[in-house]
Design a protein around this motif. Structure first.
Motif, PDB file in Angstrom:
ATOM      1  N   HIS A   6      34.429   4.458   0.878  1.00  0.00           N
ATOM      2  CA  HIS A   6      34.079   3.254   0.118  1.00  0.00           C
ATOM      3  C   HIS A   6      32.719   3.462  -0.541  1.00  0.00           C
ATOM      4  N   ILE A   7      32.597   3.045  -1.809  1.00  0.00           N
ATOM      5  CA  ILE A   7      31.328   3.105  -2.525  1.00  0.00           C
ATOM      6  C   ILE A   7      31.044   1.738  -3.137  1.00  0.00           C
ATOM      7  N   GLU A   8      29.798   1.343  -3.075  1.00  0.00           N
ATOM      8  CA  GLU A   8      29.379   0.057  -3.640  1.00  0.00           C
ATOM      9  C   GLU A   8      28.265   0.307  -4.652  1.00  0.00           C
ATOM     10  N   ILE A   9      28.420  -0.268  -5.839  1.00  0.00           N
ATOM     11  CA  ILE A   9      27.393  -0.148  -6.879  1.00  0.00           C
ATOM     12  C   ILE A   9      27.062  -1.553  -7.348  1.00  0.00           C
ATOM     13  N   ARG A  10      25.778  -1.901  -7.247  1.00  0.00           N
ATOM     14  CA  ARG A  10      25.378  -3.269  -7.524  1.00  0.00           C
ATOM     15  C   ARG A  10      24.122  -3.290  -8.391  1.00  0.00           C
TER      16      ARG A  10
ATOM     17  N   ALA B 215      14.558  -5.120 -11.954  1.00  0.00           N
ATOM     18  CA  ALA B 215      15.999  -4.870 -11.933  1.00  0.00           C
ATOM     19  C   ALA B 215      16.265  -3.865 -10.825  1.00  0.00           C
ATOM     20  N   LYS B 216      17.199  -4.205  -9.941  1.00  0.00           N
ATOM     21  CA  LYS B 216      17.495  -3.351  -8.787  1.00  0.00           C
ATOM     22  C   LYS B 216      18.916  -2.824  -8.904  1.00  0.00           C
ATOM     23  N   ILE B 217      19.050  -1.494  -8.788  1.00  0.00           N
ATOM     24  CA  ILE B 217      20.356  -0.837  -8.825  1.00  0.00           C
ATOM     25  C   ILE B 217      20.598  -0.223  -7.450  1.00  0.00           C
ATOM     26  N   THR B 218      21.726  -0.562  -6.850  1.00  0.00           N
ATOM     27  CA  THR B 218      22.056  -0.055  -5.519  1.00  0.00           C
ATOM     28  C   THR B 218      23.314   0.802  -5.585  1.00  0.00           C
ATOM     29  N   VAL B 219      23.257   1.970  -4.974  1.00  0.00           N
ATOM     30  CA  VAL B 219      24.435   2.822  -4.786  1.00  0.00           C
ATOM     31  C   VAL B 219      24.564   3.054  -3.284  1.00  0.00           C
ATOM     32  N   ALA B 220      25.624   2.534  -2.693  1.00  0.00           N
ATOM     33  CA  ALA B 220      25.791   2.614  -1.241  1.00  0.00           C
ATOM     34  C   ALA B 220      27.175   3.160  -0.894  1.00  0.00           C
ATOM     35  N   ASP B 221      27.291   3.756   0.289  1.00  0.00           N
ATOM     36  CA  ASP B 221      28.583   4.282   0.736  1.00  0.00           C
ATOM     37  C   ASP B 221      28.680   4.188   2.250  1.00  0.00           C
ATOM     38  N   ASP B 222      29.884   4.431   2.772  1.00  0.00           N
ATOM     39  CA  ASP B 222      30.119   4.345   4.213  1.00  0.00           C
ATOM     40  C   ASP B 222      30.344   5.726   4.822  1.00  0.00           C
ATOM     41  N   GLY B 223      29.766   6.754   4.214  1.00  0.00           N
ATOM     42  CA  GLY B 223      30.015   8.126   4.651  1.00  0.00           C
ATOM     43  C   GLY B 223      29.193   8.549   5.852  1.00  0.00           C
ATOM     44  N   ILE B 224      29.066   9.868   6.000  1.00  0.00           N
ATOM     45  CA  ILE B 224      28.416  10.413   7.200  1.00  0.00           C
ATOM     46  C   ILE B 224      26.922  10.137   7.236  1.00  0.00           C
TER      47      ILE B 224
ATOM     48  N   ILE C 248      22.241   4.450   7.920  1.00  0.00           N
ATOM     49  CA  ILE C 248      22.751   4.415   9.298  1.00  0.00           C
ATOM     50  C   ILE C 248      23.988   5.304   9.292  1.00  0.00           C
ATOM     51  N   PRO C 249      23.891   6.516   9.860  1.00  0.00           N
ATOM     52  CA  PRO C 249      25.000   7.476   9.780  1.00  0.00           C
ATOM     53  C   PRO C 249      26.343   6.877  10.178  1.00  0.00           C
ATOM     54  N   TYR C 250      27.346   7.184   9.363  1.00  0.00           N
ATOM     55  CA  TYR C 250      28.727   6.741   9.555  1.00  0.00           C
ATOM     56  C   TYR C 250      28.915   5.225   9.404  1.00  0.00           C
ATOM     57  N   GLU C 251      27.876   4.541   8.929  1.00  0.00           N
ATOM     58  CA  GLU C 251      27.995   3.105   8.654  1.00  0.00           C
ATOM     59  C   GLU C 251      27.654   2.797   7.196  1.00  0.00           C
ATOM     60  N   ARG C 252      26.392   3.039   6.820  1.00  0.00           N
ATOM     61  CA  ARG C 252      25.992   2.703   5.457  1.00  0.00           C
ATOM     62  C   ARG C 252      24.766   3.524   5.042  1.00  0.00           C
ATOM     63  N   THR C 253      24.882   4.125   3.890  1.00  0.00           N
ATOM     64  CA  THR C 253      23.745   4.797   3.259  1.00  0.00           C
ATOM     65  C   THR C 253      23.517   4.128   1.914  1.00  0.00           C
ATOM     66  N   GLU C 254      22.262   3.766   1.638  1.00  0.00           N
ATOM     67  CA  GLU C 254      21.985   2.934   0.471  1.00  0.00           C
ATOM     68  C   GLU C 254      20.777   3.480  -0.302  1.00  0.00           C
ATOM     69  N   PHE C 255      21.008   3.844  -1.564  1.00  0.00           N
ATOM     70  CA  PHE C 255      19.935   4.212  -2.476  1.00  0.00           C
ATOM     71  C   PHE C 255      19.613   2.996  -3.349  1.00  0.00           C
ATOM     72  N   ASN C 256      18.343   2.648  -3.425  1.00  0.00           N
ATOM     73  CA  ASN C 256      17.912   1.499  -4.227  1.00  0.00           C
ATOM     74  C   ASN C 256      16.901   1.931  -5.273  1.00  0.00           C
ATOM     75  N   ILE C 257      17.196   1.632  -6.514  1.00  0.00           N
ATOM     76  CA  ILE C 257      16.307   1.945  -7.637  1.00  0.00           C
ATOM     77  C   ILE C 257      15.802   0.640  -8.229  1.00  0.00           C
ATOM     78  N   SER C 258      14.503   0.609  -8.567  1.00  0.00           N
ATOM     79  CA  SER C 258      13.928  -0.579  -9.183  1.00  0.00           C
ATOM     80  C   SER C 258      13.200  -0.207 -10.464  1.00  0.00           C
TER      81      SER C 258
END
Length: 313
Positions: free
Chosen positions: A229-233, A241-250, A299-309
């Motif tokens: 799963h990938i989330e882009i917000r 302006a905040k851009i988030t790229v998150a995933d549920d990977g390792i 948080i490994p195997y739960e959520r990794t989140e990159f945030n750009i401002s």
């Protein structure tokens, strides 16, 4: 008698002047001697610095005449030491880069040659031959991606990159970039959640650089995270302006997080075998050159989140 008194007073006055002159001369002589000794010390220390001892510092009494000069020289030496340290880091990074280059290019190149030789010499035929050709094609694209990344990194670090930073509408720009990724998400069986507001969000950007930033982050998820799963917000937060790229990977381990944006850093040598170790370093440099900032949480195997401002206009 009056003349004798006056002459005696004059004599005392002249004697006092003479004594004061001698004392003043001694003081001046002593100060000049101290200044000469200090200048000799400064010269010796500078010679030592020129020989490579960049940790030397000139000591001075706050009331010495050379204090201001000593402080300025210490400041110059401090800046020089910082530049030397950075140059050594760059030299070491370039050595690592060349080592990485020789490995990361030579291995797929050797494989590529082997597959092409097998097809050209008729060692494989039919369906197997087509499979070899397809493998060779993928290896060629892997090499191209690596060389492109390497070229981009060198351009950024040699200040040859030219940015055209203009007012841009971030929401629509992001939508236009992501529409090309949707078929890739579907093909890779990655669920996606894209949340971009309808209202205009205006920031100063180089649109090509923003394109590369977003693409690098998404490609990083697809290539290395093993995410489903990938989330882009895109949103507004604290006049930015905040851009988030998150995933549920390792994810990224706690010890790796502080180094994730360093050049050539690879979190997991096994799963990052195809990576150059340059992608996230390039992302960070591109963001900062446009006046933005980037952070990462994981948080490994739960959520990794990159945030750009980026600051709003």
């Amino acid at each position: 008698m009056g003349d004798i008194y006056i002459n005696s007073g004059l004599l005392v006055f002249l004697l006092m002047i003479a004594v004061a002159g001698v004392v003043f001369s001694l003081i001046i002589f002593r100060k000049m001697r101290n200044i000469k000794l200090q200048l000799n010390d400064i010269s010796d220390i500078l010679d030592d610095i020129m020989q490579g001892n960049i940790n030397r510092k000139i000591l001075a009494n706050p009331y010495d005449m050379t204090t201001a000069i000593c402080y300025k020289i210490n400041g110059i030496v401090h800046d020089f030491r910082g530049q030397i340290i950075e140059l050594k880091k760059t030299e070491e990074a370039n050595k690592q880069l060349m080592t990485s280059l020789s490995h990361d290019v030579r291995t797929p190149l050797t494989t590529l040659i082997g597959y092409l030789d097998a097809t050209q010499k008729g060692i494989v035929v039919g369906a197997e031959r087509e499979e070899y050709i397809e493998t060779a094609r993928r290896r060629a694209y892997d090499m191209k991606d690596y060389v492109d990344m390497l070229f981009e990194w060198f351009k950024l670090n040699s200040d040859e990159e030219t940015f055209v930073i203009l007012k841009a509408e971030l929401a629509e720009l992001t939508r236009n970039i992501l529409k090309n990724w949707i078929p890739i998400f579907e093909n890779a069986s990655i669920d996606f959640d894209i949340n971009i507001p309808e209202n205009r969000i205006e920031v100063n950007l180089d649109t090509d650089a923003y394109f590369r930033i977003l693409n690098n982050l998404i490609q990083n998820v697809i290539s290395h995270s093993q995410a489903t799963h990938i989330e882009i917000r895109v949103c507004l937060l604290n006049m930015c302006a905040k851009i988030t790229v998150a995933d549920d990977g390792i994810g990224i381990s706690k010890q790796d997080l502080p180094h994730i944006f360093e050049r050539l850093y690879k979190c997991d040598k096994a799963r990052s075998e195809k990576g150059s170790g340059l992608g996230l370093s390039i992302v960070k440099q591109l963001v900062e050159k446009m006046g933005g900032s980037i952070t990462v949480e994981s948080i490994p195997y739960e959520r990794t989140e990159f945030n750009i401002s980026f600051p709003l206009l």
